[in-house]
Write a protein that holds these residues in place. Structure first.
Motif, short mmCIF file in Angstrom:
data_model
loop_
_atom_site.label_atom_id
_atom_site.label_comp_id
_atom_site.label_asym_id
_atom_site.label_seq_id
_atom_site.Cartn_x
_atom_site.Cartn_y
_atom_site.Cartn_z
N GLY A 143 44.66 93.56 -31.97
CA GLY A 143 45.86 92.57 -32.15
C GLY A 143 45.40 91.46 -32.48
O GLY A 143 45.89 90.40 -32.17
N ASN A 144 43.96 91.16 -33.14
CA ASN A 144 43.55 90.02 -33.53
C ASN A 144 43.20 89.88 -35.12
O ASN A 144 43.96 90.70 -35.71
N ALA A 145 42.42 89.22 -35.58
CA ALA A 145 42.27 89.10 -37.10
C ALA A 145 40.74 89.18 -37.36
O ALA A 145 40.23 88.93 -38.29
N LEU A 146 40.05 90.13 -36.50
CA LEU A 146 38.50 90.44 -36.90
C LEU A 146 38.34 91.45 -38.22
O LEU A 146 39.25 91.71 -38.47
N ASN A 147 37.07 90.99 -38.79
CA ASN A 147 36.77 91.68 -40.08
C ASN A 147 35.50 92.19 -39.82
O ASN A 147 34.92 92.20 -38.74
N GLY A 148 34.67 92.67 -40.98
CA GLY A 148 33.48 93.07 -40.91
C GLY A 148 33.61 94.83 -40.70
O GLY A 148 34.78 95.52 -40.40
N THR A 149 32.52 95.32 -40.29
CA THR A 149 32.22 96.74 -40.06
C THR A 149 31.79 97.04 -38.55
O THR A 149 31.45 95.83 -37.72
N LEU A 150 31.59 98.09 -38.23
CA LEU A 150 31.19 98.49 -37.03
C LEU A 150 29.48 98.58 -37.35
O LEU A 150 29.30 99.34 -37.90
N PRO A 151 28.89 97.48 -36.66
CA PRO A 151 27.39 97.49 -37.02
C PRO A 151 26.48 98.63 -36.07
O PRO A 151 26.91 99.38 -35.15
N SER A 152 25.22 98.87 -36.47
CA SER A 152 24.42 100.03 -36.00
C SER A 152 24.10 99.53 -34.58
O SER A 152 23.81 100.25 -33.73
N GLU A 153 24.20 98.24 -34.31
CA GLU A 153 23.60 97.80 -32.99
C GLU A 153 24.74 98.29 -31.85
O GLU A 153 24.51 98.21 -30.75
N ILE A 154 25.97 98.85 -32.20
CA ILE A 154 26.91 99.20 -31.22
C ILE A 154 26.19 100.28 -30.52
O ILE A 154 26.69 100.66 -29.63
N SER A 155 25.28 101.03 -31.12
CA SER A 155 24.44 102.19 -30.39
C SER A 155 23.83 101.69 -28.86
O SER A 155 23.43 102.44 -28.28
N MET A 156 23.66 100.33 -29.04
CA MET A 156 22.99 99.86 -27.79
C MET A 156 23.97 99.71 -26.50
O MET A 156 23.57 99.52 -25.34
N TRP A 157 25.28 99.90 -26.60
CA TRP A 157 26.11 100.02 -25.46
C TRP A 157 26.12 101.48 -24.92
O TRP A 157 27.01 102.04 -25.11
N LYS A 158 24.95 101.57 -24.10
CA LYS A 158 24.93 102.92 -23.66
C LYS A 158 25.76 103.28 -22.50
O LYS A 158 25.82 104.53 -22.15
#
Length: 335
Positions: free
Chosen positions: A89-104
């Protein structure tokens, strides 16, 4: 004075009428902060990269404000313990970056109702602890990755509705046997409904409406989804008949299949759905008479079977339909 809270570990400020931007200088002075809740305020601006310095973060939630911009890369690289990330419910943009894999250790990602784009990255399969993924009401596109079934075994809730996904429902997703709820409504999906979904024996709700699904309803789902309560598959191109086996879904409460191409007779076995509250089958091609056994649906308060070619009279047993409408608008029956 807030700068003296260096030992603080949890800060909850939901629905506090906060305005302005997120005060990064105040928050980074709390190095032990692991839980930050800022939902339901009037915050604006972007997410401060400096919050990445809070390396003990396990729960970050700032949903339903006016935060814009992209997710700082520091959140992915410096929050190794993160378990819950909620910014719906915000106004964030962009894509899901590859760094998301670091949230183990991530269990819940909630980014619905933003302005995010791109495809679902295959790299999400590197997050085996994921239980809830909420990405509805964005502008994601592309196909649904079949590999999620193999690498996200703990996935329980999947919200992907109101995007621009294409292709089919992966047959492999039937292996997501912990799934309790899945929504892919209002996309551009097509093809048939996989019979393999019968393996989702804990499924409670399934939202498929407003796509371009074709083919028949899998009879295999009937005795294998005993907990299914909400089934929304209206506004598609489903054909064939209603499987009599689906009468075994005795916990069904809301069953919507209006605006399809389903034909044949209404199965008397559906009278076993004694907890059914709403059933919409209007605008199909049903024929024959109304089943007398449907009078056993004693929890029913809303039925619409109009715009078919049904014949005969209304069974006397339907007088059992006396359940109160929770909206206080009275019983609704459209034949």
């Amino acid at each position: 004075e807030w700068g003296k809270l260096a030992q603080l570990t949890s800060l909850r400020l939901q629905d506090c009428y906060l305005t302005g931007t997120i005060p990064e200088s105040t928050l980074v002075a709390m190095p032990k902060l692991s839980e930050l809740w800022l939902d339901l305020n009037f915050l604006h601006g972007t997410l401060p990269p400096q919050l990445g310095m809070l390396t003990e973060m396990t729960w970050f939630s700032a949903g339903f404000s006016k935060i814009s911009g992209t997710i700082p890369s520091e959140y992915f690289t410096q929050w190794p313990h993160l378990q819950n990330f909620f910014l719906e419910g915000n106004a964030l943009n962009g894509t899901l970056p590859s760094e998301i894999s670091m949230w183990k250790n991530i269990e819940w990602i909630g980014l619905g109702a933003n302005q995010m784009t791109g495809t679902l990255p295959a790299i999400l399969r590197q997050l085996p602890t994921m239980r809830r993924l909420w990405l509805s009401f964005n502008q994601f596109h592309g196909t649904l990755p079949a590999s999620y079934a193999e690498f996200l075994p703990n996935l329980e809730l999947l919200h992907l509705g109101d995007n621009q996904f294409t292709g089919t429902l992966p047959n492999e997703w039937g292996n997501l046997t912990n799934m309790a709820g899945m929504g892919v409504q209002r996309n551009n999906l097509q093809g048939s409904l996989p019979s393999s979904f019968s393996q989702m024996t804990y499924l409670h709700w399934l939202w498929l409406y407003s796509n371009q699904f074709t083919g028949t309803l899998p009879s295999q789902w009937g005795g294998k989804m005993p907990d299914l309560q909400l089934f929304f598959c209206n506004n598609n191109e489903i054909s064939g008949t209603l499987p009599s086996e689906w009468g075994e879904m005795t916990r069904m409460e809301r069953f919507f299949l209006d605006n399809n191409n389903i034909n044949g007779r209404l199965p008397s076995s559906y009278g076993q759905m004694r907890g059914l509250k709403q059933i919409w089958l209007n605008s199909n091609r049903f024929t024959g008479s109304l089943p007398n056994d449907w009078g056993n649906m004693t929890s029913l308060y809303d039925i619409d079977i109009s715009y078919n070619t049904l014949t005969g009279s209304i069974p006397q047993s339907y007088a059992n339909w006396r359940a109160p409408n929770p909206r206080g608008t009275g019983f609704r029956a459209v034949f």
